[in-house]
Design an enzyme around this catalytic site. Structure first.
Site, PDB file in Angstrom:
ATOM      1  CG  HIS A 164      -1.576  -1.017   1.150  1.00  0.00           C
ATOM      2  ND1 HIS A 164      -2.751  -1.452   2.521  1.00  0.00           N
ATOM      3  CD2 HIS A 164      -3.012  -1.036   0.179  1.00  0.00           C
ATOM      4  CE1 HIS A 164      -3.571  -1.615   2.549  1.00  0.00           C
ATOM      5  NE2 HIS A 164      -4.159  -1.877   0.621  1.00  0.00           N
ATOM      6  CB  CYS A 174      -3.141   1.077   8.234  1.00  0.00           C
ATOM      7  SG  CYS A 174      -1.671   0.471   7.517  1.00  0.00           S
TER       8      CYS A 174
HETATM    9  N1  ARG Z   1      -3.928  -7.216   6.026  1.00  0.00           N
HETATM   10  C1  ARG Z   1      -4.399  -6.010   5.874  1.00  0.00           C
HETATM   11  C2  ARG Z   1      -4.942  -6.253   3.934  1.00  0.00           C
HETATM   12  O1  ARG Z   1      -3.143  -6.839   3.910  1.00  0.00           O
HETATM   13  C3  ARG Z   1      -3.752  -4.933   6.554  1.00  0.00           C
HETATM   14  C4  ARG Z   1      -4.179  -4.010   5.782  1.00  0.00           C
HETATM   15  C5  ARG Z   1      -3.559  -2.168   6.160  1.00  0.00           C
HETATM   16  N2  ARG Z   1      -3.955  -0.886   5.874  1.00  0.00           N
HETATM   17  C6  ARG Z   1      -2.895   0.075   5.448  1.00  0.00           C
HETATM   18  N3  ARG Z   1      -4.022   0.746   4.969  1.00  0.00           N
HETATM   19  N4  ARG Z   1      -1.905  -0.304   4.403  1.00  0.00           N
HETATM   20  O2  ARG Z   1      -5.454  -5.683   3.666  1.00  0.00           O
END
Ligand code: ARG
Length: 281
Positions: free
Chosen positions: A174, A268
């Site tokens: 991300h 996150c």
């Molecule tokens: N387990 C989640 C996923 O893989 C983690 C999300 C993390 N969020 C972020 N904004 N980077 O989607």
């Protein structure tokens, strides 16, 4: 590097407590389903983060967690708002599909102007907003989760230029694991998480960025929440905190080890709500 005093601005955030947090599927390289999660510790750490943001003077709304949605704690992924308009999320993985509706419900109940997406995008996970850069600029990531078509869609919905950046390292899947807004016009990022062309674009647009290294990124030091002065970041990111202090920001470390097991940290877990400016502002 010279800088004037870093000034904070009051923010409004949305968070969702990790009451149903587990790692029962693996959709990013950080998730290991064979290692148990300490749910009570996750909730304790989350509460400290929540209270830290309140203590800094910010407003924090809380979204009700839902059973069966263990990643709902990562509230940043649920939408992206700019000046009172919300661009909704559409998740990449079926395990997270239902989270989008929960976020949409929050915004519509609070009378925000909400635009449902056609294209896959994971909200603030892959979008960052710099209101003071180039008259208001959106940075957007693609390569793992959000589709490039969603960048164009966000640009139409939100009426701000969107700069598309390609992420190339699965560990930094991300945008918010590799880049963060420090204030209205300054960023920090880990260059090697981006394609060479995207690195060049970032150098051109943000020549004064704080450059992070792999160690900072792996400590989730870029997954931070800043109010323009106070930078809330994971305690593990000690070197990153030093870099930010050296250019006038005030690091505020919080321990978030359990949420790292799901592949996330401070940013996150925190969505920023950006209401429209009041008339005369
Ligand atoms: N387990 C989640 C996923 O893989 C983690 C999300 C993390 N969020 C972020 N904004 N980077 O989607």
């Amino acid at each position: 590097m010279s800088y004037s005093e870093r000034l904070p601005r009051n923010r409004t955030y949305l968070m969702c407590p990790p009451e149903h947090f587990t790692v029962e599927y693996a959709i990013n390289p950080w998730m290991d389903t064979t290692v148990g999660v300490d749910a009570a510790l996750a909730l304790k750490q989350w509460t400290l983060l929540h209270d830290t943001l309140l203590d800094l003077g910010h407003t924090v709304h809380v979204l009700a967690p839902q059973p069966g949605l263990p990643d709902m704690v990562y509230a940043a992924n649920g939408a992206f708002s700019v000046d009172g308009t919300v661009y909704g999320a559409r998740f990449r993985h079926p395990q997270r599909f239902a989270e989008a509706a929960a976020h949409e419900g929050f915004y519509t109940a609070a009378q925000w102007s909400f635009a449902g997406p056609v294209h896959v995008n994971e909200g603030e996970g892959d979008f960052a907003y710099l209101p003071g850069a180039y008259g208001g600029l959106i940075l957007a990531g693609h390569g793992f989760r959000t589709e490039p078509a969603a960048h164009a869609e966000a640009q139409e919905v939100l009426g701000r230029p969107v700069v598309s950046l390609r992420l190339i390292d699965p560990a930094f899947y991300h945008l918010d694991t590799a880049l963060a807004a420090l204030d209205d016009r300054h960023i920090t990022y880990y260059p090697e998480a981006f394609s060479p062309a995207s690195q060049r674009i970032l150098r051109q647009l943000f020549p004064d960025a704080v450059i992070a290294d792999r160690h900072d990124a792996e400590a989730f030091g870029l997954n931070l929440v800043s109010d323009g002065r106070h930078v809330v970041l994971n305690t593990e990111a000690v070197a990153m905190a030093d870099k930010l202090r050296a250019v006038g920001y005030v690091p505020v470390p919080v321990e978030l080890s359990e949420l790292k097991r799901g592949g996330g940290s401070v940013k996150c877990a925190v969505a920023e709500l950006r209401p429209g400016a009041a008339p005369g502002e």
